[in-house]
Design a protein around this motif. Structure first.
Motif, short mmCIF file in Angstrom:
data_model
loop_
_atom_site.label_atom_id
_atom_site.label_comp_id
_atom_site.label_asym_id
_atom_site.label_seq_id
_atom_site.Cartn_x
_atom_site.Cartn_y
_atom_site.Cartn_z
N PRO A 96 -31.11 1.37 -1.15
CA PRO A 96 -29.74 0.58 -1.37
C PRO A 96 -29.72 -0.97 -0.42
CG PRO A 96 -28.68 2.18 -1.86
CD PRO A 96 -30.48 2.74 -1.22
N LEU A 97 -29.77 -2.12 -0.92
CA LEU A 97 -29.14 -2.89 -0.19
C LEU A 97 -28.40 -3.76 -0.65
CD1 LEU A 97 -30.09 -5.01 2.94
CD2 LEU A 97 -31.85 -5.96 1.89
N PHE A 98 -26.98 -4.16 0.11
CA PHE A 98 -26.12 -4.72 -0.73
C PHE A 98 -25.75 -6.19 1.17
CE2 PHE A 98 -25.59 -0.84 -2.84
CZ PHE A 98 -25.71 -1.45 -4.97
N HIS A 123 -30.00 -6.07 -3.92
CA HIS A 123 -29.33 -5.30 -4.61
C HIS A 123 -28.03 -6.31 -5.51
CE1 HIS A 123 -32.35 -2.11 -3.31
NE2 HIS A 123 -32.30 -2.46 -4.29
N GLY A 124 -27.54 -6.73 -4.73
CA GLY A 124 -26.09 -7.30 -4.99
C GLY A 124 -25.15 -7.91 -4.13
N ILE A 125 -24.61 -8.71 -4.53
CA ILE A 125 -23.94 -9.45 -3.60
C ILE A 125 -22.45 -9.45 -3.74
CG2 ILE A 125 -22.92 -11.94 -2.47
CD1 ILE A 125 -25.98 -12.69 -3.63
N LYS A 149 -30.10 -14.21 -11.24
CA LYS A 149 -30.67 -13.42 -11.40
C LYS A 149 -30.76 -12.58 -10.39
CE LYS A 149 -34.63 -16.60 -11.36
NZ LYS A 149 -35.58 -16.68 -13.05
N ILE A 150 -29.14 -12.54 -9.67
CA ILE A 150 -28.34 -11.29 -9.10
C ILE A 150 -27.57 -11.11 -8.72
CG2 ILE A 150 -28.12 -12.88 -7.25
CD1 ILE A 150 -29.19 -11.01 -4.68
N PRO A 151 -27.20 -9.95 -9.19
CA PRO A 151 -25.64 -9.32 -9.57
C PRO A 151 -24.65 -9.50 -8.57
CG PRO A 151 -27.53 -7.87 -9.98
CD PRO A 151 -28.24 -8.28 -9.23
N ILE A 152 -23.54 -10.13 -8.49
CA ILE A 152 -22.79 -10.38 -7.93
C ILE A 152 -21.27 -9.78 -8.73
CG2 ILE A 152 -21.38 -12.64 -7.07
CD1 ILE A 152 -23.45 -14.16 -7.36
N CYS A 153 -21.18 -9.17 -7.64
CA CYS A 153 -19.23 -8.29 -8.17
C CYS A 153 -18.59 -9.24 -7.40
CB CYS A 153 -19.36 -6.85 -7.27
SG CYS A 153 -21.17 -6.10 -8.02
N LYS A 154 -17.21 -9.51 -7.80
CA LYS A 154 -16.01 -10.13 -7.28
C LYS A 154 -15.41 -8.78 -7.41
CE LYS A 154 -14.18 -14.37 -7.98
NZ LYS A 154 -14.08 -15.70 -8.87
N VAL A 155 -15.01 -8.41 -6.27
CA VAL A 155 -14.06 -7.18 -5.87
C VAL A 155 -11.96 -7.64 -5.98
CG1 VAL A 155 -15.66 -5.20 -5.43
CG2 VAL A 155 -14.74 -6.95 -3.99
N ASP A 156 -10.71 -6.93 -6.02
CA ASP A 156 -9.81 -7.64 -5.68
C ASP A 156 -9.27 -7.50 -3.77
OD1 ASP A 156 -8.87 -7.93 -8.12
OD2 ASP A 156 -8.63 -5.26 -8.27
N HIS A 157 -10.84 -6.13 -2.90
CA HIS A 157 -10.44 -6.38 -2.20
C HIS A 157 -11.97 -5.81 -1.71
CE1 HIS A 157 -6.09 -6.72 -2.32
NE2 HIS A 157 -5.97 -5.46 -3.57
N ILE A 158 -12.11 -6.91 -0.48
CA ILE A 158 -13.43 -6.42 0.22
C ILE A 158 -13.49 -4.82 1.03
CG2 ILE A 158 -14.66 -7.22 2.60
CD1 ILE A 158 -15.49 -8.92 0.53
N LYS A 159 -12.26 -4.00 1.68
CA LYS A 159 -12.41 -3.25 2.48
C LYS A 159 -12.21 -2.16 1.21
CE LYS A 159 -9.07 -4.77 5.44
NZ LYS A 159 -7.74 -4.63 6.41
#
Length: 244
Positions: A96-98, A123-125, A149-159
Protein backbone atom coordinates in the motif's frame (compact mmCIF):
# COMPACT_ATOMS: atom_id res chain seq x y z
CA UNK A 1 -15.45 15.65 -18.66
CA UNK A 2 -17.72 16.63 -15.78
CA UNK A 3 -16.97 19.92 -14.07
CA UNK A 4 -18.05 21.14 -10.66
CA UNK A 5 -21.72 22.17 -11.05
CA UNK A 6 -23.56 24.97 -9.28
CA UNK A 7 -26.98 23.93 -7.97
CA UNK A 8 -29.40 26.37 -6.35
CA UNK A 9 -32.86 26.23 -4.83
CA UNK A 10 -34.00 24.14 -1.89
CA UNK A 11 -35.87 21.50 -3.88
CA UNK A 12 -33.03 21.14 -6.41
CA UNK A 13 -30.50 20.54 -3.62
CA UNK A 14 -32.83 17.99 -1.97
CA UNK A 15 -33.18 16.13 -5.30
CA UNK A 16 -29.40 16.15 -5.82
CA UNK A 17 -28.78 14.66 -2.36
CA UNK A 18 -31.56 12.08 -2.81
CA UNK A 19 -30.05 11.08 -6.18
CA UNK A 20 -26.77 10.30 -4.42
CA UNK A 21 -24.79 13.24 -5.80
CA UNK A 22 -21.75 14.35 -3.78
CA UNK A 23 -22.25 17.91 -2.54
CA UNK A 24 -18.80 19.47 -2.18
CA UNK A 25 -19.94 22.77 -0.69
CA UNK A 26 -23.29 23.93 0.59
CA UNK A 27 -24.13 27.53 1.50
CA UNK A 28 -27.35 28.19 3.41
CA UNK A 29 -28.82 31.59 4.19
CA UNK A 30 -28.74 32.51 7.86
CA UNK A 31 -32.14 32.25 9.51
CA UNK A 32 -33.76 30.22 6.72
CA UNK A 33 -37.18 28.95 7.89
CA UNK A 34 -40.00 26.71 6.64
CA UNK A 35 -40.91 23.06 6.30
CA UNK A 36 -38.91 22.49 3.13
CA UNK A 37 -35.84 24.01 4.81
CA UNK A 38 -36.29 21.58 7.71
CA UNK A 39 -36.51 18.72 5.22
CA UNK A 40 -33.27 19.88 3.60
CA UNK A 41 -31.42 20.18 6.92
CA UNK A 42 -32.57 16.71 7.93
CA UNK A 43 -31.07 15.29 4.71
CA UNK A 44 -27.89 17.35 5.07
CA UNK A 45 -27.26 16.09 8.60
CA UNK A 46 -28.25 12.50 7.80
CA UNK A 47 -25.76 12.45 4.90
CA UNK A 48 -23.07 14.27 6.88
CA UNK A 49 -22.76 17.05 4.28
CA UNK A 50 -20.55 19.99 5.19
CA UNK A 51 -22.48 23.28 5.10
CA UNK A 52 -21.95 26.93 5.99
CA UNK A 53 -24.48 29.55 7.07
CA UNK A 54 -23.91 32.76 5.10
CA UNK A 55 -25.62 36.14 4.60
CA UNK A 56 -27.87 36.50 1.56
CA UNK A 57 -25.32 38.81 -0.08
CA UNK A 58 -22.91 35.88 -0.40
CA UNK A 59 -25.57 33.79 -2.16
CA UNK A 60 -26.42 36.69 -4.48
CA UNK A 61 -22.77 36.86 -5.52
CA UNK A 62 -22.76 33.14 -6.35
CA UNK A 63 -25.85 33.35 -8.58
CA UNK A 64 -28.27 36.05 -9.66
CA UNK A 65 -31.08 33.53 -10.07
CA UNK A 66 -33.74 32.69 -7.46
CA UNK A 67 -31.64 30.56 -5.07
CA UNK A 68 -34.26 30.44 -2.27
CA UNK A 69 -31.48 30.81 0.26
CA UNK A 70 -29.53 27.69 -0.73
CA UNK A 71 -26.59 27.25 -3.13
CA UNK A 72 -24.45 24.13 -3.51
CA UNK A 73 -21.69 22.67 -5.66
CA UNK A 74 -21.92 19.10 -6.92
CA UNK A 75 -18.55 17.35 -7.07
CA UNK A 76 -17.35 16.27 -10.53
CA UNK A 77 -16.10 12.98 -9.04
CA UNK A 78 -17.42 10.26 -6.76
CA UNK A 79 -15.39 9.84 -3.58
CA UNK A 80 -14.26 6.45 -2.30
CA UNK A 81 -14.87 4.92 1.11
CA UNK A 82 -11.51 4.76 2.92
CA UNK A 83 -12.07 1.45 4.71
CA UNK A 84 -13.18 -0.32 1.54
CA UNK A 85 -10.27 1.10 -0.43
CA UNK A 86 -7.66 0.07 2.16
CA UNK A 87 -9.08 -3.47 2.24
CA UNK A 88 -9.04 -3.68 -1.57
CA UNK A 89 -5.40 -2.61 -1.73
CA UNK A 90 -4.31 -5.04 1.00
CA UNK A 91 -6.20 -7.92 -0.65
CA UNK A 92 -4.59 -7.11 -4.01
CA UNK A 93 -1.21 -8.14 -2.60
CA UNK A 94 0.43 -4.83 -3.57
CA UNK A 95 2.37 -2.82 -1.00
CA UNK A 96 0.00 0.00 0.00
CA UNK A 97 0.95 3.59 -0.78
CA UNK A 98 -1.42 6.37 0.26
CA UNK A 99 -1.16 10.13 0.28
CA UNK A 100 -2.77 12.30 2.98
CA UNK A 101 -3.23 16.03 2.36
CA UNK A 102 -3.67 18.06 5.54
CA UNK A 103 -5.60 21.26 4.72
CA UNK A 104 -3.97 21.83 1.31
CA UNK A 105 -5.80 24.90 -0.03
CA UNK A 106 -4.54 25.70 -3.54
CA UNK A 107 -6.50 23.92 -6.28
CA UNK A 108 -3.56 24.00 -8.72
CA UNK A 109 -1.21 22.44 -6.20
CA UNK A 110 -3.92 19.86 -5.53
CA UNK A 111 -4.24 19.09 -9.23
CA UNK A 112 -0.47 18.80 -9.70
CA UNK A 113 -0.23 16.45 -6.72
CA UNK A 114 -3.05 14.26 -8.07
CA UNK A 115 -1.21 14.02 -11.41
CA UNK A 116 2.06 12.99 -9.77
CA UNK A 117 0.28 10.56 -7.44
CA UNK A 118 -1.36 8.81 -10.38
CA UNK A 119 2.00 8.59 -12.18
CA UNK A 120 3.72 7.08 -9.13
CA UNK A 121 1.15 4.39 -8.38
CA UNK A 122 -0.44 5.91 -5.26
CA UNK A 123 -3.43 3.78 -4.31
CA UNK A 124 -5.50 6.62 -2.93
CA UNK A 125 -5.46 10.24 -1.79
CA UNK A 126 -7.08 11.17 1.52
CA UNK A 127 -8.44 14.66 2.16
CA UNK A 128 -10.59 16.17 4.90
CA UNK A 129 -14.13 17.37 4.21
CA UNK A 130 -13.54 20.77 5.77
CA UNK A 131 -10.79 23.23 4.97
CA UNK A 132 -9.14 21.68 1.93
CA UNK A 133 -9.07 22.57 -1.76
CA UNK A 134 -12.11 21.36 -3.72
CA UNK A 135 -12.06 19.21 -6.82
CA UNK A 136 -13.16 21.79 -9.41
CA UNK A 137 -12.46 22.67 -13.04
CA UNK A 138 -8.99 24.06 -12.18
CA UNK A 139 -8.09 20.92 -10.23
CA UNK A 140 -9.20 18.72 -13.13
CA UNK A 141 -7.21 20.75 -15.68
CA UNK A 142 -4.02 20.85 -13.61
CA UNK A 143 -4.26 17.12 -12.91
CA UNK A 144 -4.40 16.47 -16.70
CA UNK A 145 -7.47 14.30 -16.04
CA UNK A 146 -5.70 12.14 -13.43
CA UNK A 147 -8.43 13.07 -10.94
CA UNK A 148 -10.68 10.57 -12.77
CA UNK A 149 -8.09 7.78 -12.53
CA UNK A 150 -7.06 7.76 -8.86
CA UNK A 151 -9.30 7.09 -5.84
CA UNK A 152 -9.86 10.12 -3.60
CA UNK A 153 -11.32 9.64 -0.10
CA UNK A 154 -12.99 12.50 1.73
CA UNK A 155 -13.00 11.94 5.49
CA UNK A 156 -14.50 13.79 8.44
CA UNK A 157 -11.20 13.91 10.33
CA UNK A 158 -7.64 13.29 9.12
CA UNK A 159 -6.70 11.85 12.53
CA UNK A 160 -9.35 9.12 12.34
CA UNK A 161 -8.06 8.16 8.88
CA UNK A 162 -4.53 7.96 10.28
CA UNK A 163 -5.64 5.70 13.14
CA UNK A 164 -7.43 3.43 10.68
CA UNK A 165 -4.39 3.21 8.39
CA UNK A 166 -2.06 2.50 11.31
CA UNK A 167 -4.45 -0.17 12.58
CA UNK A 168 -4.31 -1.72 9.09
CA UNK A 169 -0.50 -1.95 9.21
CA UNK A 170 0.26 1.21 7.23
CA UNK A 171 2.93 3.53 8.63
CA UNK A 172 2.36 7.31 8.48
CA UNK A 173 5.35 9.34 7.28
CA UNK A 174 5.19 13.12 7.64
CA UNK A 175 6.95 15.34 5.10
CA UNK A 176 8.20 18.17 7.28
CA UNK A 177 11.26 20.38 7.54
CA UNK A 178 11.06 19.85 11.31
CA UNK A 179 12.28 16.27 10.88
CA UNK A 180 15.78 15.22 11.94
CA UNK A 181 16.19 12.52 9.27
CA UNK A 182 16.26 12.99 5.50
CA UNK A 183 13.70 11.16 3.38
CA UNK A 184 16.46 8.83 2.14
CA UNK A 185 16.83 7.30 5.63
CA UNK A 186 13.13 6.45 6.00
CA UNK A 187 12.07 2.90 5.09
CA UNK A 188 9.37 3.33 2.44
CA UNK A 189 9.43 -0.26 1.18
CA UNK A 190 6.78 -1.20 3.77
CA UNK A 191 3.08 -0.15 3.59
CA UNK A 192 3.14 3.64 3.88
CA UNK A 193 1.03 6.79 3.82
CA UNK A 194 2.84 10.07 3.21
CA UNK A 195 1.24 13.15 4.71
CA UNK A 196 1.79 16.60 3.21
CA UNK A 197 0.79 19.83 4.94
CA UNK A 198 -0.77 23.06 3.75
CA UNK A 199 1.14 25.65 1.73
CA UNK A 200 1.48 28.15 4.55
CA UNK A 201 1.34 26.25 7.84
CA UNK A 202 2.58 22.78 6.96
CA UNK A 203 1.22 19.80 8.86
CA UNK A 204 -0.95 20.61 11.89
CA UNK A 205 0.96 20.12 15.18
CA UNK A 206 -1.79 17.82 16.54
CA UNK A 207 -1.55 15.67 13.40
CA UNK A 208 2.25 15.63 13.51
CA UNK A 209 2.16 14.07 16.98
CA UNK A 210 0.42 10.98 15.62
CA UNK A 211 2.79 10.05 12.78
CA UNK A 212 5.19 7.10 12.87
CA UNK A 213 8.10 8.87 11.18
CA UNK A 214 9.07 12.37 10.13
CA UNK A 215 11.30 13.00 7.12
CA UNK A 216 12.61 16.05 5.30
CA UNK A 217 14.20 16.95 2.01
CA UNK A 218 17.78 18.27 2.23
CA UNK A 219 17.88 21.94 1.20
CA UNK A 220 21.05 23.53 -0.14
CA UNK A 221 19.83 26.93 -1.29
CA UNK A 222 18.86 30.01 0.68
CA UNK A 223 15.11 29.47 0.32
CA UNK A 224 13.98 27.17 3.11
CA UNK A 225 11.18 25.24 1.47
CA UNK A 226 9.85 23.83 -1.81
CA UNK A 227 6.41 24.23 -3.32
CA UNK A 228 4.26 21.49 -1.76
CA UNK A 229 3.47 19.78 -5.07
CA UNK A 230 7.19 19.65 -5.96
CA UNK A 231 8.11 18.30 -2.51
CA UNK A 232 5.35 15.71 -2.80
CA UNK A 233 6.76 14.57 -6.14
CA UNK A 234 10.23 14.09 -4.67
CA UNK A 235 8.81 12.04 -1.78
CA UNK A 236 6.75 9.82 -4.06
CA UNK A 237 9.64 9.15 -6.41
CA UNK A 238 11.82 8.18 -3.45
CA UNK A 239 9.15 5.57 -2.65
CA UNK A 240 9.44 4.27 -6.21
CA UNK A 241 13.26 4.24 -6.03
CA UNK A 242 13.22 2.19 -2.83
CA UNK A 243 10.58 -0.23 -4.08
CA UNK A 244 12.06 -0.90 -7.52
Amino acid sequence: MKEESLVFGTRAIIEAITAGKTIDKLFIQKGLQGDISKELMGLVKHNNITYTYVPIEKLNRLTRKNHQGVVGYISPIDYYDLENLVMQVIESGETPLFLILDQLSDVRNFGAIIRTAECTGVHGIIIQKKGGAPVNADTIKTSAGAVFKIPICKVDHIKDAMFYLQGSGVQIVAATEKASQPIYDADLTIPSAIIMGSEGKGISPSVLKLVDQQAKLPMQGEIGSLNVSVACGVFLYEVIRQRL
